[in-house]
Scaffold this motif. Structure first.
Motif, short mmCIF file in Angstrom:
data_model
loop_
_atom_site.label_atom_id
_atom_site.label_comp_id
_atom_site.label_asym_id
_atom_site.label_seq_id
_atom_site.Cartn_x
_atom_site.Cartn_y
_atom_site.Cartn_z
N TRP A 1 0.84 -1.21 0.00
CA TRP A 1 0.00 0.00 0.00
C TRP A 1 0.87 1.25 0.00
O TRP A 1 0.59 2.21 -0.71
N PHE A 2 1.95 1.23 0.77
CA PHE A 2 2.85 2.39 0.80
C PHE A 2 3.52 2.58 -0.56
O PHE A 2 3.57 3.70 -1.09
N ASN A 3 4.06 1.51 -1.13
CA ASN A 3 4.73 1.63 -2.41
C ASN A 3 3.80 2.11 -3.51
O ASN A 3 4.18 2.91 -4.37
N THR A 4 2.56 1.66 -3.46
CA THR A 4 1.57 2.04 -4.47
C THR A 4 1.24 3.52 -4.41
O THR A 4 1.08 4.20 -5.43
N HIS A 5 1.14 4.05 -3.19
CA HIS A 5 0.69 5.43 -3.00
C HIS A 5 1.83 6.40 -2.66
O HIS A 5 1.56 7.56 -2.34
N TYR A 6 3.05 5.94 -2.76
CA TYR A 6 4.19 6.74 -2.30
C TYR A 6 4.25 8.13 -2.94
O TYR A 6 4.46 9.12 -2.25
N GLU A 7 4.08 8.21 -4.23
CA GLU A 7 4.28 9.48 -4.94
C GLU A 7 3.31 10.56 -4.49
O GLU A 7 3.64 11.75 -4.52
N SER A 8 2.12 10.18 -4.07
CA SER A 8 1.11 11.18 -3.72
C SER A 8 0.78 11.22 -2.23
O SER A 8 0.08 12.14 -1.79
N LEU A 9 1.27 10.27 -1.47
CA LEU A 9 0.81 10.11 -0.09
C LEU A 9 1.11 11.33 0.77
O LEU A 9 0.25 11.79 1.53
N GLY A 10 2.33 11.87 0.67
CA GLY A 10 2.69 13.02 1.48
C GLY A 10 1.84 14.25 1.19
O GLY A 10 1.60 15.08 2.07
N ARG A 11 1.36 14.33 -0.05
CA ARG A 11 0.57 15.49 -0.46
C ARG A 11 -0.92 15.31 -0.17
O ARG A 11 -1.59 16.24 0.28
N THR A 12 -1.43 14.10 -0.41
CA THR A 12 -2.86 13.87 -0.28
C THR A 12 -3.29 13.36 1.08
O THR A 12 -4.44 13.52 1.48
N ASN A 13 -2.37 12.72 1.79
CA ASN A 13 -2.71 12.14 3.09
C ASN A 13 -1.50 12.22 4.02
O ASN A 13 -0.88 11.20 4.34
N PRO A 14 -1.15 13.43 4.46
CA PRO A 14 0.07 13.58 5.27
C PRO A 14 0.03 12.81 6.59
O PRO A 14 1.07 12.36 7.05
N LEU A 15 -1.15 12.62 7.18
CA LEU A 15 -1.22 11.84 8.41
C LEU A 15 -0.80 10.40 8.16
O LEU A 15 -0.09 9.79 8.97
N ALA A 16 -1.25 9.85 7.03
CA ALA A 16 -0.86 8.49 6.69
C ALA A 16 0.64 8.40 6.46
O ALA A 16 1.30 7.47 6.93
N TYR A 17 1.18 9.38 5.77
CA TYR A 17 2.62 9.39 5.51
C TYR A 17 3.40 9.49 6.81
O TYR A 17 4.41 8.81 7.00
N ASN A 18 2.92 10.32 7.73
CA ASN A 18 3.59 10.46 9.02
C ASN A 18 3.50 9.18 9.85
O ASN A 18 4.45 8.83 10.58
N TRP A 19 2.38 8.49 9.76
CA TRP A 19 2.27 7.20 10.46
C TRP A 19 3.34 6.24 9.97
O TRP A 19 4.03 5.58 10.77
N TYR A 20 3.51 6.18 8.66
CA TYR A 20 4.54 5.32 8.09
C TYR A 20 5.93 5.75 8.55
O TYR A 20 6.77 4.92 8.90
N GLN A 21 6.19 7.06 8.57
CA GLN A 21 7.51 7.52 8.97
C GLN A 21 7.81 7.16 10.43
O GLN A 21 8.95 6.88 10.78
N GLY A 22 6.79 7.18 11.26
CA GLY A 22 6.97 6.71 12.62
C GLY A 22 7.36 5.24 12.66
O GLY A 22 8.24 4.83 13.42
N ARG A 23 6.72 4.44 11.82
CA ARG A 23 7.04 3.01 11.73
C ARG A 23 8.46 2.82 11.21
O ARG A 23 9.22 1.99 11.72
N PHE A 24 8.81 3.59 10.19
CA PHE A 24 10.14 3.45 9.59
C PHE A 24 11.24 3.84 10.58
O PHE A 24 12.31 3.22 10.61
N MET A 25 11.00 4.88 11.37
CA MET A 25 12.01 5.29 12.34
C MET A 25 12.18 4.22 13.41
O MET A 25 13.31 3.91 13.82
N ALA A 26 11.09 3.64 13.85
CA ALA A 26 11.17 2.59 14.86
C ALA A 26 11.93 1.37 14.33
O ALA A 26 12.74 0.77 15.05
#
Length: 234
Positions: free
Chosen positions: A187-212
């Motif tokens: 899901w992340f790979n599919t929506h990567y190009e637009s996720l930060g722009r269209t759904n920043p909360l979702a992108y931030n959730w992922y970044q929290g996961r990636f940092m952990a």
């Protein structure tokens, strides 16, 4: 009586314009700060025995922005707290209340996005040096960039790195954006190009996961090990 040349005023104006053009641009403290971090990172890469093909430029935007590396322009773009729209500043207020209590939100932003995460974007820049990066999907590339941010922070101030990484815990409390039945990575790979722009909360959730996840891997390779793993095309 001597006749004044008819183009005197034009010559004066031309001279004045040359003086204006030659005047040094005002020093931007934020640009200077980010440039120094970049220079330290590049120096550290060279000490690992790797010579970068190019060094990224730094651009401070006057429009709402946070931080990003653009591989086509070979530039790290950074933003200022003052240019962030009110909803984003409010998000940082909630974030600071959770992970940086007692401190104003602009200090959290400054510590993370105008310092620590510069190492993340430089991790993307380093991957741009090698065809090995083509083997990583967006999901793994983001984790690797966070590993660089952590490893570089350990070179600079190892006693603080754990506390800094801990200030991303708020992101993991955001709602899980992955629809039921969907794979988190796909899901992340599919929506990567637009996720930060269209759904920043979702992108931030992922970044929290990636940092952990990057923090869990901190003992599996130091800075030079990551550099060589990212640039070795043999």
């Amino acid at each position: 009586m001597l006749r004044r040349p008819r183009n005197t005023i034009l010559l004066v104006l031309a001279a004045a314009s040359c003086q204006i053009a030659a005047a040094p641009a005002p020093i931007d403290p934020l640009s200077t700060r980010i440039s120094l971090i970049r220079d330290r990172f590049v120096t550290a890469v060279r000490r690992c025995g790797i010579t970068p093909r190019f060094v990224p430029t730094i651009a401070v935007l006057s429009t709402p922005s946070v931080i990003a590396y653009d591989d086509t322009q070979r530039t790290i773009f950074v933003g200022r707290w003052e240019t962030l729209p009110p909803p984003i500043q409010s998000f940082f207020e909630r974030w600071a209340a959770k992970d940086f209590p007692g401190q104003p939100p602009h200090r959290l932003y400054d510590q993370l996005f105008n310092d620590f995460l510069v190492g993340h974007e430089l991790g993307h820049w380093l991957a741009d040096q090698s065809i090995r990066s083509l083997g990583l999907d967006h999901y793994d590339a983001e984790i690797m960039a966070n590993r660089f941010a952590i490893a570089f922070s350990n070179l600079r101030h190892p006693m603080k790195t754990g506390r800094i990484v801990g200030r991303f815990s708020y992101l993991t409390t955001l709602p899980n954006p992955v629809p039921p039945g969907e794979d988190e990575r796909t899901w992340f790979n599919t929506h990567y190009e637009s996720l930060g722009r269209t759904n920043p909360l979702a992108y931030n959730w992922y970044q929290g996961r990636f940092m952990a996840q990057a923090w869990k891997l901190r003992h599996t390779g130091n800075f030079c090990a990551l550099v060589k793993a990212s640039t070795d095309d043999s």
